[in-house]
Design a protein around this motif. Structure first.
Motif, PDB file in Angstrom:
ATOM      1  N   VAL A  31       0.864  -1.181   0.000  1.00  0.00           N
ATOM      2  CA  VAL A  31       0.000   0.000   0.000  1.00  0.00           C
ATOM      3  C   VAL A  31       0.900   1.229   0.000  1.00  0.00           C
ATOM      4  CG1 VAL A  31      -1.818   1.237   1.234  1.00  0.00           C
ATOM      5  CG2 VAL A  31      -1.720  -1.264   1.325  1.00  0.00           C
ATOM      6  N   ARG A  32       0.530   2.205  -0.823  1.00  0.00           N
ATOM      7  CA  ARG A  32       1.333   3.419  -0.895  1.00  0.00           C
ATOM      8  C   ARG A  32       0.761   4.492   0.024  1.00  0.00           C
ATOM      9  NH1 ARG A  32       3.507   5.207  -6.585  1.00  0.00           N
ATOM     10  NH2 ARG A  32       1.424   4.962  -7.417  1.00  0.00           N
ATOM     11  N   TYR A  33       1.673   5.165   0.732  1.00  0.00           N
ATOM     12  CA  TYR A  33       1.277   6.244   1.632  1.00  0.00           C
ATOM     13  C   TYR A  33       2.091   7.491   1.303  1.00  0.00           C
ATOM     14  CZ  TYR A  33      -0.881   2.679   4.622  1.00  0.00           C
ATOM     15  OH  TYR A  33      -1.650   1.663   5.104  1.00  0.00           O
ATOM     16  N   TRP A  34       1.487   8.637   1.529  1.00  0.00           N
ATOM     17  CA  TRP A  34       2.179   9.906   1.339  1.00  0.00           C
ATOM     18  C   TRP A  34       2.040  10.742   2.608  1.00  0.00           C
ATOM     19  CZ3 TRP A  34      -0.664   7.528  -2.425  1.00  0.00           C
ATOM     20  CH2 TRP A  34      -0.009   7.235  -3.630  1.00  0.00           C
ATOM     21  N   CYS A  35       3.150  11.372   3.023  1.00  0.00           N
ATOM     22  CA  CYS A  35       3.096  12.238   4.194  1.00  0.00           C
ATOM     23  C   CYS A  35       2.945  13.683   3.733  1.00  0.00           C
ATOM     24  CB  CYS A  35       4.346  12.062   5.053  1.00  0.00           C
ATOM     25  SG  CYS A  35       5.797  12.909   4.408  1.00  0.00           S
ATOM     26  N   ALA A  36       2.780  14.590   4.716  1.00  0.00           N
ATOM     27  CA  ALA A  36       2.561  15.998   4.396  1.00  0.00           C
ATOM     28  C   ALA A  36       3.781  16.613   3.707  1.00  0.00           C
ATOM     29  CB  ALA A  36       2.231  16.771   5.666  1.00  0.00           C
ATOM     30  N   ASN A  37       4.945  16.014   3.863  1.00  0.00           N
ATOM     31  CA  ASN A  37       6.150  16.519   3.209  1.00  0.00           C
ATOM     32  C   ASN A  37       6.329  15.948   1.799  1.00  0.00           C
ATOM     33  OD1 ASN A  37       6.972  18.176   5.299  1.00  0.00           O
ATOM     34  ND2 ASN A  37       8.106  16.557   6.329  1.00  0.00           N
ATOM     35  N   GLY A  38       5.374  15.148   1.351  1.00  0.00           N
ATOM     36  CA  GLY A  38       5.445  14.610   0.006  1.00  0.00           C
ATOM     37  C   GLY A  38       6.277  13.351  -0.122  1.00  0.00           C
ATOM     38  N   HIS A  39       6.717  12.789   1.005  1.00  0.00           N
ATOM     39  CA  HIS A  39       7.467  11.536   0.939  1.00  0.00           C
ATOM     40  C   HIS A  39       6.510  10.385   0.630  1.00  0.00           C
ATOM     41  CE1 HIS A  39      10.243  13.700   3.957  1.00  0.00           C
ATOM     42  NE2 HIS A  39      10.665  13.895   2.721  1.00  0.00           N
ATOM     43  N   GLU A  40       7.011   9.450  -0.152  1.00  0.00           N
ATOM     44  CA  GLU A  40       6.187   8.300  -0.506  1.00  0.00           C
ATOM     45  C   GLU A  40       6.813   7.049   0.091  1.00  0.00           C
ATOM     46  OE1 GLU A  40       5.352   7.929  -4.716  1.00  0.00           O
ATOM     47  OE2 GLU A  40       5.167   5.780  -4.481  1.00  0.00           O
ATOM     48  N   THR A  41       5.978   6.224   0.685  1.00  0.00           N
ATOM     49  CA  THR A  41       6.460   4.967   1.238  1.00  0.00           C
ATOM     50  C   THR A  41       5.478   3.871   0.852  1.00  0.00           C
ATOM     51  OG1 THR A  41       7.122   3.806   3.248  1.00  0.00           O
ATOM     52  CG2 THR A  41       5.308   5.330   3.467  1.00  0.00           C
ATOM     53  N   GLU A  42       6.003   2.681   0.664  1.00  0.00           N
ATOM     54  CA  GLU A  42       5.141   1.594   0.198  1.00  0.00           C
ATOM     55  C   GLU A  42       5.385   0.330   1.017  1.00  0.00           C
ATOM     56  OE1 GLU A  42       5.338   1.070  -3.979  1.00  0.00           O
ATOM     57  OE2 GLU A  42       3.806  -0.469  -4.038  1.00  0.00           O
TER      58      GLU A  42
END
Ligand SMILES: [Zn+2]
Length: 113
Positions: A31-42
């Motif tokens: 699942v892909r997630y994005w934080c308020a700083n625009g970082h993407e983690t999967e």
């Protein structure tokens, strides 16, 4: 003639069956997630585990959401400080320094310095 081609095109079964077997061996989904700083983690989760709504960003620690356009807001861990709060903080720092100096002086006396 045309019917012969149609029969050749309906060789179904072997392909999809292999995929199903593989899927059972590794029931994981990413699942892909994005934080308020625009970082993407999967991160990937086992299929029996419920997907969490938010995920801590491994880069900055902010909560990350599945909606790239609307990531979770940054938590206000540090409340707004008034000028008075800053003054108080500075004074307590000064007090701390004085206490430390006193402790050092005592330590030196004990050593016979
Ligand atoms: Zn981040």
């Amino acid at each position: 003639m045309a019917s012969g081609n149609a029969i050749r095109g309906t060789r179904v079964g072997s392909g999809p069956m292999r995929w199903a077997e593989r899927g059972e061996q590794a029931p994981r989904r990413s699942v892909r997630y994005w934080c308020a700083n625009g970082h993407e983690t999967e991160p990937s989760f086992a299929s029996e585990v419920p997907i969490p709504e938010t995920w801590d960003c491994p880069r900055c620690g902010l909560p990350a959401g599945q909606d790239q356009e609307h990531p979770p807001a940054k938590p206000r861990t540090e409340p707004y400080k008034t000028h008075l709060a800053y003054v108080k903080e500075r004074r307590s720092d000064a007090d701390g320094a004085a206490i430390l100096a006193e402790a050092l002086a005592r330590l030196q006396q004990r050593r016979g310095g």
